[in-house]
Design a protein around this motif. Structure first.
Motif, PDB file in Angstrom:
ATOM      1  N   PRO A 198      73.219  -5.873-159.396  1.00 45.63           N
ATOM      2  CA  PRO A 198      73.708  -4.836-158.482  1.00 45.63           C
ATOM      3  C   PRO A 198      72.689  -4.604-157.362  1.00 45.63           C
ATOM      4  N   LEU A 199      73.199  -4.342-156.167  1.00 49.59           N
ATOM      5  CA  LEU A 199      72.321  -4.110-155.035  1.00 49.59           C
ATOM      6  C   LEU A 199      71.633  -2.766-155.190  1.00 49.59           C
ATOM      7  N   SER A 200      70.367  -2.771-154.937  1.00 50.30           N
ATOM      8  CA  SER A 200      69.572  -1.561-155.023  1.00 50.30           C
ATOM      9  C   SER A 200      69.806  -0.706-153.790  1.00 50.30           C
ATOM     10  N   ALA A 201      69.717   0.604-153.964  1.00 49.60           N
ATOM     11  CA  ALA A 201      69.859   1.511-152.824  1.00 49.60           C
ATOM     12  C   ALA A 201      68.653   1.382-151.901  1.00 49.60           C
ATOM     13  N   TRP A 202      67.520   0.975-152.441  1.00 41.77           N
ATOM     14  CA  TRP A 202      66.294   0.816-151.658  1.00 41.77           C
ATOM     15  C   TRP A 202      65.922  -0.661-151.601  1.00 41.77           C
ATOM     16  N   SER A 203      66.626  -1.415-150.785  1.00 40.89           N
ATOM     17  CA  SER A 203      66.285  -2.827-150.632  1.00 40.89           C
ATOM     18  C   SER A 203      64.959  -2.943-149.882  1.00 40.89           C
ATOM     19  N   THR A 204      64.399  -4.116-149.863  1.00 40.12           N
ATOM     20  CA  THR A 204      63.109  -4.329-149.225  1.00 40.12           C
ATOM     21  C   THR A 204      63.160  -3.990-147.741  1.00 40.12           C
ATOM     22  N   TYR A 205      64.218  -4.390-147.069  1.00 38.00           N
ATOM     23  CA  TYR A 205      64.358  -4.101-145.649  1.00 38.00           C
ATOM     24  C   TYR A 205      64.476  -2.594-145.406  1.00 38.00           C
ATOM     25  N   THR A 206      65.303  -1.927-146.171  1.00 37.65           N
ATOM     26  CA  THR A 206      65.492  -0.488-146.019  1.00 37.65           C
ATOM     27  C   THR A 206      64.190   0.257-146.279  1.00 37.65           C
ATOM     28  N   ARG A 207      63.469  -0.143-147.300  1.00 42.57           N
ATOM     29  CA  ARG A 207      62.198   0.491-147.633  1.00 42.57           C
ATOM     30  C   ARG A 207      61.179   0.292-146.510  1.00 42.57           C
ATOM     31  N   THR A 208      61.109  -0.896-145.939  1.00 45.84           N
ATOM     32  CA  THR A 208      60.176  -1.183-144.851  1.00 45.84           C
ATOM     33  C   THR A 208      60.498  -0.354-143.615  1.00 45.84           C
ATOM     34  N   VAL A 209      61.778  -0.269-143.265  1.00 41.26           N
ATOM     35  CA  VAL A 209      62.192   0.520-142.098  1.00 41.26           C
ATOM     36  C   VAL A 209      61.884   1.993-142.328  1.00 41.26           C
ATOM     37  N   PHE A 210      62.136   2.493-143.515  1.00 43.69           N
ATOM     38  CA  PHE A 210      61.864   3.903-143.807  1.00 43.69           C
ATOM     39  C   PHE A 210      60.368   4.204-143.720  1.00 43.69           C
ATOM     40  N   ILE A 211      59.532   3.339-144.273  1.00 40.77           N
ATOM     41  CA  ILE A 211      58.077   3.560-144.238  1.00 40.77           C
ATOM     42  C   ILE A 211      57.577   3.520-142.795  1.00 40.77           C
ATOM     43  N   ALA A 212      58.087   2.595-141.981  1.00 35.53           N
ATOM     44  CA  ALA A 212      57.684   2.524-140.574  1.00 35.53           C
ATOM     45  C   ALA A 212      58.120   3.788-139.832  1.00 35.53           C
ATOM     46  N   PHE A 213      59.349   4.229-140.045  1.00 38.44           N
ATOM     47  CA  PHE A 213      59.839   5.448-139.410  1.00 38.44           C
ATOM     48  C   PHE A 213      59.014   6.654-139.835  1.00 38.44           C
ATOM     49  N   ALA A 214      58.711   6.773-141.123  1.00 37.61           N
ATOM     50  CA  ALA A 214      57.927   7.901-141.625  1.00 37.61           C
ATOM     51  C   ALA A 214      56.515   7.889-141.061  1.00 37.61           C
ATOM     52  N   ALA A 215      55.909   6.714-140.938  1.00 34.63           N
ATOM     53  CA  ALA A 215      54.557   6.621-140.382  1.00 34.63           C
ATOM     54  C   ALA A 215      54.538   7.034-138.913  1.00 34.63           C
ATOM     55  N   ILE A 216      55.517   6.559-138.133  1.00 30.33           N
ATOM     56  CA  ILE A 216      55.584   6.921-136.715  1.00 30.33           C
ATOM     57  C   ILE A 216      55.841   8.423-136.574  1.00 30.33           C
ATOM     58  N   ALA A 217      56.743   8.971-137.373  1.00 32.59           N
ATOM     59  CA  ALA A 217      57.034  10.404-137.315  1.00 32.59           C
ATOM     60  C   ALA A 217      55.815  11.225-137.703  1.00 32.59           C
ATOM     61  N   LEU A 218      55.081  10.786-138.691  1.00 28.18           N
ATOM     62  CA  LEU A 218      53.881  11.505-139.114  1.00 28.18           C
ATOM     63  C   LEU A 218      52.825  11.515-138.011  1.00 28.18           C
ATOM     64  N   VAL A 219      52.641  10.378-137.346  1.00 27.04           N
ATOM     65  CA  VAL A 219      51.664  10.311-136.255  1.00 27.04           C
ATOM     66  C   VAL A 219      52.088  11.225-135.108  1.00 27.04           C
ATOM     67  N   LEU A 220      53.348  11.195-134.726  1.00 26.76           N
ATOM     68  CA  LEU A 220      53.821  12.029-133.619  1.00 26.76           C
ATOM     69  C   LEU A 220      53.742  13.518-133.958  1.00 26.76           C
ATOM     70  N   ILE A 221      54.133  13.886-135.158  1.00 27.25           N
ATOM     71  CA  ILE A 221      54.066  15.293-135.563  1.00 27.25           C
ATOM     72  C   ILE A 221      52.626  15.758-135.611  1.00 27.25           C
ATOM     73  N   THR A 222      51.743  14.931-136.150  1.00 24.05           N
ATOM     74  CA  THR A 222      50.328  15.293-136.220  1.00 24.05           C
ATOM     75  C   THR A 222      49.749  15.460-134.819  1.00 24.05           C
ATOM     76  N   TYR A 223      50.082  14.571-133.892  1.00 22.80           N
ATOM     77  CA  TYR A 223      49.550  14.639-132.536  1.00 22.80           C
ATOM     78  C   TYR A 223      50.083  15.868-131.792  1.00 22.80           C
TER      79      TYR A 223
END
Length: 85
Positions: A6-31
């Motif tokens: 069964p396909l996982s809800a958190w595939s490798t691509y989805t997980r990578t995109v989410f981590i990149a989005f969260a990192a960019i959002a964290l940097v912008l919010i912190t700044y």
């Protein structure tokens, strides 16, 4: 061979995109909000004191387990007997 995994809800691509989005959002919010964050740090330190006291005393079972010999009258309190099950 037929692999019906069964396909996982958190595939490798989805997980990578989410981590990149969260990192960019964290940097912008912190700044953008560093003044607000730095202004709240002293209050967080003050708030940490009672919270640490509350949670750190939870781990040793309260004050009922201390040996009271030598305190006050000098007589030791009788120990409670517990049944080991």
């Amino acid at each position: 061979m037929n692999d019906n995994h069964p396909l996982s809800a958190w595939s490798t691509y989805t997980r990578t995109v989410f981590i990149a989005f969260a990192a960019i959002a964290l940097v912008l919010i912190t700044y953008e909000h560093r003044v607000h964050v730095l202004g709240i740090l002293p209050w967080l330190l003050i708030l940490a004191c009672p919270l640490m006291h509350l949670f750190m005393h939870h781990g040793h079972g309260g004050h009922s387990g201390h040996d009271h010999a030598g305190h006050g009258t000098g007589a030791a309190l009788p120990k409670k007997e517990t049944d080991d099950v």
